[in-house]
Design a protein around this motif. Structure first.
Motif: not given
Length: 165
Positions: A93-102, A107-114
């Motif tokens: 699975a892959a994901g991209e940070p939402e544009p414009g968000l810091r 947040m990166h760790a939570a996304s990686a966990d998901f």
């Protein structure tokens, strides 16, 4: 009943599938024609759940292309047939940070966990639906390349290769 899953999978695809299943709620057979490069995992999970719970006696998928999230939908069928030359792609699975968000480290760790959870769940579901150990799918997911149809047959992702118009 024929259910076509063509193009990118998103919430409109999910809503169309829900409506089609509701309109033909007493069909004894469900034929799913899949030609998709994938799309939104959440929509694919919802479609998978709807097909699994659909009361048809026979659920058959014809796979023209089932890449990424589209493969999950194909796995809801009890019999899966790929046409010669079909692309079946299983990858991480892959994901991209939402544009414009810091994005912070948290947040990166939570996304990686998901994303890691999604990978584990996909391998687990494939193992349940095929009887093949999940480790085989975890290994195959390391590549971004399509899986060979022979590999898919050997690991029961598909049951046959047949030319279907």
């Amino acid at each position: 009943m024929l259910l076509a899953i063509h193009g990118e999978i998103d919430t409109s695809t999910r809503d169309r599938v829900y409506a089609a299943l509701e309109a033909a709620q007493f069909a004894a057979e469900l034929h799913i024609d899949i030609d998709s490069c994938g799309g939104q995992p959440g929509a694919a999970i919802d479609i998978y759940a709807a097909i699994i719970s659909y009361p048809a006696i026979t659920k058959t998928a014809v796979i023209r292309n089932a890449e990424s999230a589209a493969l999950l939908i194909a796995m809801a069928a009890d019999h899966r047939c790929a046409v010669p030359g079909a692309r079946i792609t299983l990858h991480r699975a892959a994901g991209e940070p939402e544009p414009g968000l810091r994005w912070t480290a948290d947040m990166h760790a939570a996304s990686a966990d998901f994303l890691n959870w999604l990978d584990t769940e996909m391998a687990r579901l494939l193992a349940i639906r095929t009887g093949t150990p999940g480790e085989a799918f975890e290994t195959e997911m390391q590549s971004e390349d399509s899986s060979s149809l022979v590999w898919c047959l050997d690991n029961r992702v598909i049951h046959e290769i047949r030319d279907i118009k």
